[in-house]
Enzyme design. Structure first.
Site, PDB file in Angstrom:
ATOM      1  N   GLY A 110       5.931  12.504  -6.337  1.00 12.93           N
ATOM      2  CA  GLY A 110       4.644  13.816  -5.399  1.00 12.93           C
ATOM      3  C   GLY A 110       5.555  14.540  -5.050  1.00 12.93           C
ATOM      4  O   GLY A 110       6.163  15.027  -5.568  1.00 12.93           O
ATOM      5  N   GLY A 133       5.947  21.603 -13.253  1.00 11.24           N
ATOM      6  CA  GLY A 133       6.647  20.245 -13.826  1.00 11.24           C
ATOM      7  C   GLY A 133       6.253  18.751 -13.774  1.00 11.24           C
ATOM      8  O   GLY A 133       5.531  18.429 -14.906  1.00 11.24           O
ATOM      9  N   HIS A 134       5.868  18.586 -13.047  1.00 13.70           N
ATOM     10  CA  HIS A 134       4.103  17.653 -12.989  1.00 13.70           C
ATOM     11  C   HIS A 134       3.376  17.219 -13.439  1.00 13.70           C
ATOM     12  O   HIS A 134       2.436  17.084 -14.591  1.00 13.70           O
ATOM     13  CB  HIS A 134       4.424  16.730 -11.382  1.00 13.70           C
ATOM     14  CG  HIS A 134       5.330  16.625 -10.399  1.00 13.70           C
ATOM     15  ND1 HIS A 134       6.132  17.427  -9.611  1.00 13.70           N
ATOM     16  CD2 HIS A 134       5.799  14.738 -10.552  1.00 13.70           C
ATOM     17  CE1 HIS A 134       7.456  16.522  -8.775  1.00 13.70           C
ATOM     18  NE2 HIS A 134       7.472  16.056  -9.186  1.00 13.70           N
ATOM     19  N   GLN A 143      18.312   9.857 -15.639  1.00  7.44           N
ATOM     20  CA  GLN A 143      16.680   8.691 -15.799  1.00  7.44           C
ATOM     21  C   GLN A 143      15.726   8.552 -17.020  1.00  7.44           C
ATOM     22  O   GLN A 143      15.741   7.588 -17.433  1.00  7.44           O
ATOM     23  CB  GLN A 143      15.651   9.196 -14.304  1.00  7.44           C
ATOM     24  CG  GLN A 143      14.604   9.223 -14.207  1.00  7.44           C
ATOM     25  CD  GLN A 143      13.737   9.196 -12.920  1.00  7.44           C
ATOM     26  OE1 GLN A 143      14.610   9.351 -12.033  1.00  7.44           O
ATOM     27  NE2 GLN A 143      13.690   9.886 -13.952  1.00  7.44           N
ATOM     28  N   VAL A 201      10.568  22.526 -17.331  1.00  9.67           N
ATOM     29  CA  VAL A 201       9.132  23.587 -16.358  1.00  9.67           C
ATOM     30  C   VAL A 201      10.233  24.563 -15.353  1.00  9.67           C
ATOM     31  O   VAL A 201      11.114  24.128 -14.818  1.00  9.67           O
ATOM     32  CB  VAL A 201       7.952  23.760 -15.924  1.00  9.67           C
ATOM     33  CG1 VAL A 201       7.708  24.228 -15.882  1.00  9.67           C
ATOM     34  CG2 VAL A 201       7.408  21.658 -16.863  1.00  9.67           C
ATOM     35  N   MET A 209      12.342  23.686 -12.643  1.00  8.48           N
ATOM     36  CA  MET A 209      11.609  23.393 -11.230  1.00  8.48           C
ATOM     37  C   MET A 209      12.129  21.700 -10.601  1.00  8.48           C
ATOM     38  O   MET A 209      12.180  21.012 -11.597  1.00  8.48           O
ATOM     39  CB  MET A 209       9.737  22.747 -11.431  1.00  8.48           C
ATOM     40  CG  MET A 209       9.272  24.099 -11.621  1.00  8.48           C
ATOM     41  SD  MET A 209       7.322  24.738 -11.675  1.00  8.48           S
ATOM     42  CE  MET A 209       7.369  26.757 -11.824  1.00  8.48           C
ATOM     43  N   SER A 210      11.910  21.572  -9.418  1.00  9.92           N
ATOM     44  CA  SER A 210      12.369  20.776  -8.059  1.00  9.92           C
ATOM     45  C   SER A 210      11.214  20.909  -6.616  1.00  9.92           C
ATOM     46  O   SER A 210      11.379  21.236  -6.594  1.00  9.92           O
ATOM     47  CB  SER A 210      13.593  20.526  -7.940  1.00  9.92           C
ATOM     48  OG  SER A 210      14.017  19.467  -7.628  1.00  9.92           O
ATOM     49  N   SER A 211      11.285  19.636  -6.420  1.00  9.38           N
ATOM     50  CA  SER A 211      10.765  19.525  -5.452  1.00  9.38           C
ATOM     51  C   SER A 211      12.226  19.707  -4.164  1.00  9.38           C
ATOM     52  O   SER A 211      11.666  20.682  -3.037  1.00  9.38           O
ATOM     53  CB  SER A 211      10.088  18.066  -4.683  1.00  9.38           C
ATOM     54  OG  SER A 211       9.255  17.567  -5.902  1.00  9.38           O
TER      55      SER A 211
END
Lengths: 281, 281
Positions: free
Chosen positions: A31, A36-37, A153, A176, A184-186
């Site tokens: 979430g 990116g997601h 991963q 991205v 990009m990263s949460s």
């Protein structure tokens, strides 16, 4: 967009889609979507008939000392963003339904989960492989899309899929980046403006390493790793966790860059954020 | 009966059967069929449209000191017996196709694989869960049939199926016994006539323990275990490996028999054969 919370209902829905001959694409996420997601969802949308996005902050991949509780969440915003792709089903299970009392099964890709990020996060990848296998069994996708940002991963999950004979096509989506190059990263949310500025060193030093290989013909991985490490550690707030150059095939460290089979991967702390980035050569 | 050797071909064939709406039943075996195996195939035959029997002596569940090479095999006889059930597909893969170079994934039902048989066979159940998960992913059965003779194996596999959300009905077939009560086992082949006679103590002492519970109202598991152990160890060739009384639900040792949730399980050596047997109360 359907929102499904119950694992049993998700599986029933997928069986139904399969009976209709639909090709199912799954994008597993935790979430708090960023571009990116969304790029991974677009890949699934292009290639599949039904797109399922799982949205589950998986507790078993966090150590007690890590940021499980702080991990950013915004389910309503996630739904709005996914709906625009459009995603067909958002699967958002509760942790007590994913790990009911008595749960005790784990899947592990031996050895590979202890390298790189696994050195400082020893239980992380076991948690990832186990939850992803559960998601695969619930959603039964024909294809699954993961970001290359978490390169280790992705490589571990591809190995698991191959070793366990899962009939799932594994698709990697490219990293991205924000303007300036930060992947990009949460977890970028944890960065102060100054840390964020300094964190540009990660993608920049990886780019420099690639140039050293491509333009100057440098192959010695020691030289390349040193270069990157120095750039990170000379910032005010950055602290290298690791810089590794490994084979994409075996995950073994390389002494010399092997064209087409090389991953340069790093992790570094900026304040309380632990960031990762990588390039393939 | 079709004989399929290639894992990829097996999976393709199962996908085809599923597209035709066929309910697939799988009986995983290590071959050298006796009436116990055949009884499981009959259960699958009754309940499913297509019966697949896997016939694979799985090397990863044997320790280097164990009887992998000696384990009895007779593939042609197996085929003749299976054909009579009738079985639809015999899946007989080569080990290099099940475990190609680079294989490194394992699934484990934490803790449960170290109890009972796992105490003297520490890698055994990890090998079993991993190969059965692979077989499940290749054959994609709606139901799978296992013998209660390997009670710990059946309970571990049921736990794995539940924990990993596999949409597979797990069916247990009751133990089939020779005249005199000896539980059928491929390893009975290792017994000399005298050892075989003496090995009747296993089922007899289990039966006595059940009578002590049902007729004399004895509930103390210590008394019951002692009784069984004594009967085995007073034979000339028998040597108890373990006698345990556990909950079918949690696999934890019981102090008192719990009606409907009790497994009395044992393993004992007779000559070079390690035999297992059990009753549920």
């Amino acid at each position: 967009m359907e929102i499904i919370k119950s694992p049993g209902e998700m599986q029933e829905r997928s069986l139904q889609l399969k009976r209709q001959g639909k090709k199912i694409g799954l994008v597993p996420t935790m979430g708090f979507f960023h571009e990116g997601h969304l790029s991974l969802m677009r890949i699934a949308r292009e290639r599949c008939d039904a797109v399922v996005v799982s949205n589950f902050v998986n507790p078993t991949q966090f150590a007690p000392t890590e940021d499980l509780d702080a991990y950013p969440r915004d389910f309503e915003r996630d739904c709005r963003l996914a709906e625009k792709i459009p995603v067909d089903i958002m699967f958002n299970p509760e942790k007590q339904n994913m790990y009911p009392e008595g749960f005790r099964t784990h899947v592990e890709v031996e050895g590979w989960g202890k390298k790189l990020c696994g050195a400082s996060r020893p239980i992380h990848f076991r948690g990832v492989t186990t939850v992803v296998l559960k998601l695969f069994n619930l959603v039964m996708p024909d294809a699954a899309v993961f970001g290359w940002k978490d390169a280790q991963q992705f490589l571990i999950l591809k190995r698991m899929v191959k070793d366990l004979d899962l009939p799932i096509e594994m698709i990697g989506g490219e990293i991205v980046r924000e303007e300036g190059g930060l992947a990009m990263s949460s977890r970028n949310k944890y960065l102060s403006p100054e840390e964020r500025r300094e964190a540009l060193v990660l993608s920049r030093s990886l780019g420099e390493a690639r140039e050293m290989i491509e333009k100057q013909g440098i192959k010695d991985c020691g030289i390349l790793k040193n270069h990157i490490r120095k750039q990170i550690d000379k910032t005010l707030h950055g602290k290298t966790d690791y810089v590794e150059i490994i084979s994409l095939e075996t995950l073994e460290p390389l002494e010399e860059v092997k064209k087409g089979d090389t991953l340069i991967a790093l992790a570094a702390f900026f304040g309380r954020a632990r960031l990762i980035d990588n390039v393939r050569c």
